[in-house]
Design a protein around this motif. Sequence first.
Motif: not given
Length: 517
Positions: A268-296
């Motif tokens: 019921a609790e949606p993730p945040t953009l920071e959650d995405f950045k953290q997991q992208l860095r953990t899995i891929a070593g980079t957060d790909f510069g993600v920004h301006s989310p449409r939906w999460l």
Amino acid sequence: MDSPQFTAEPSSNDTVERDSTVGDVPERRSSASGASGADRAPLMFDVIIAGCGPTGAMLAAELRLHDVRVLVLEKETEPVSFVRIVGLHIRSLELMAMRGLLDRIREHGRQRPAGGFFAAIDKPAPQGLDSAHAYLLGIPQPVIVRLLEEHAIQLGAQVRRGCAVAAFEQDDEGVTVELADGEQLRSRYLVGCDGGRSTVRKLLGVGFPGEPSRTETLMGEMEVGMPQGEIAAKVAEVRETHQRFWLRPCGAGAYSVVVPAAGVSDRAEPPTLEDFKQQLRTIAGTDFGVHSPRWLSRFGDATRLAERYRVGRVLLAGDAAHIHPPTGGQGLNLGVQDAFNLGWKLAAQIRGWAPETLLDTYQAERRPVAEDVLDNTRAQMELHSTEPGPQAVRRLLTELMDFDEVNRHLIEKITAIGIRYDFGEGPDLLGRRLRDIVVKQGHLYDLLHRGRGLLLDRTERLTVGGWSDRVDHLADPTAVLDAPCVLLRPDGHVAWIGDDQQDLDDHLVRWFGKPAK
């Protein structure tokens, strides 16, 4: 979208006495509320459907083909704002063609080859899949929901938004439904199409056994700050070991991003953009510069199946009856196919011509299909694991899928064209769906738009006689069919094969009740 309000006028033979066989009405009530005895509200509808997602909207349309008075209740006041792409598999595309919807839906989607579905193992579809619609159609979920809702409304269904089922009580004549605001409605049947956390299922007291989520995945659409070539190279590298990971362009400069979550949390609790950045860095070593989310959003791998699909006058369909991980993209398709199986049977019960056990075949046919989907998604999730054992099995299965028989079996399983209902002894085609063959009037599926049965008669000697009010007859000796004659149910499954009139009559009784006098 603000749904138009439309109340279908009852037909001249809409009487309380139409459905006399209910079956399995529980002794206890589903809630303490609701009128009883002489205080019961009059029957306003034949069927109330809770939930106006793809399953609920499709079921409403199928019922309206048979002049059933339908009310769809949707608790949300507006459709979802985020745009998630879903895929319509081969069998769902065939069903849309059967109702004349496919061309309209195809305008809003993008076709892709029907391969690479099972555990995202990149193998092309086998040659010669037995369908005229052997592809996947990717389409935004809000669009398919809107199109199906519009279809139901055009056929005469009433849709009310901002209305949630709070309680209900069933008796031997119908169901009294109480809304969250205290309003009471009355119908012959209630169908819960209200999702995995179904209120209808919980009030009904039907068990929902299975496994809770063990893993969770983040999904969203957002913009990125890296060149496309660098993204593609990094994604290819990561996906060698992490199948629950991708970044794919999804139009207007945005990317669809999927990445494993750090753990399991409250959905019921949606993730945040920071959650995405953290997991992208953990899995891929980079957060790909993600920004301006449409939906999460986030989803887990919980897998559950309702113990029963029917208790008296209350039924379950779609995610209210089964939930599973989205791997293979089967969820929406499974629910829509539930609706096609249930719609004509429930309508037959209401119209008064259903054989005694017809409505019970809904659970008998669809619950085993759901069991199979739950099993194959469990298997696929294991093959997504990064552990050495599952990775070894994945490599072995990848080799085995080079055999056409293995690849074909898995594709037919995921796309639901391999389903065979148990109709008893007979040729292999019995119980299976019939492909959209060419007939003298065009295409077979064009003859199924009205949701009626169909006798395809290559002998030109048979008749549907007293069943002509519910079964059509096509005499066509030129039809390319490896059988003399077939009887199709409204959902396109072969109910009988042969050339003997008496044998045909017996099966017409089995599926379509007694002939009209």
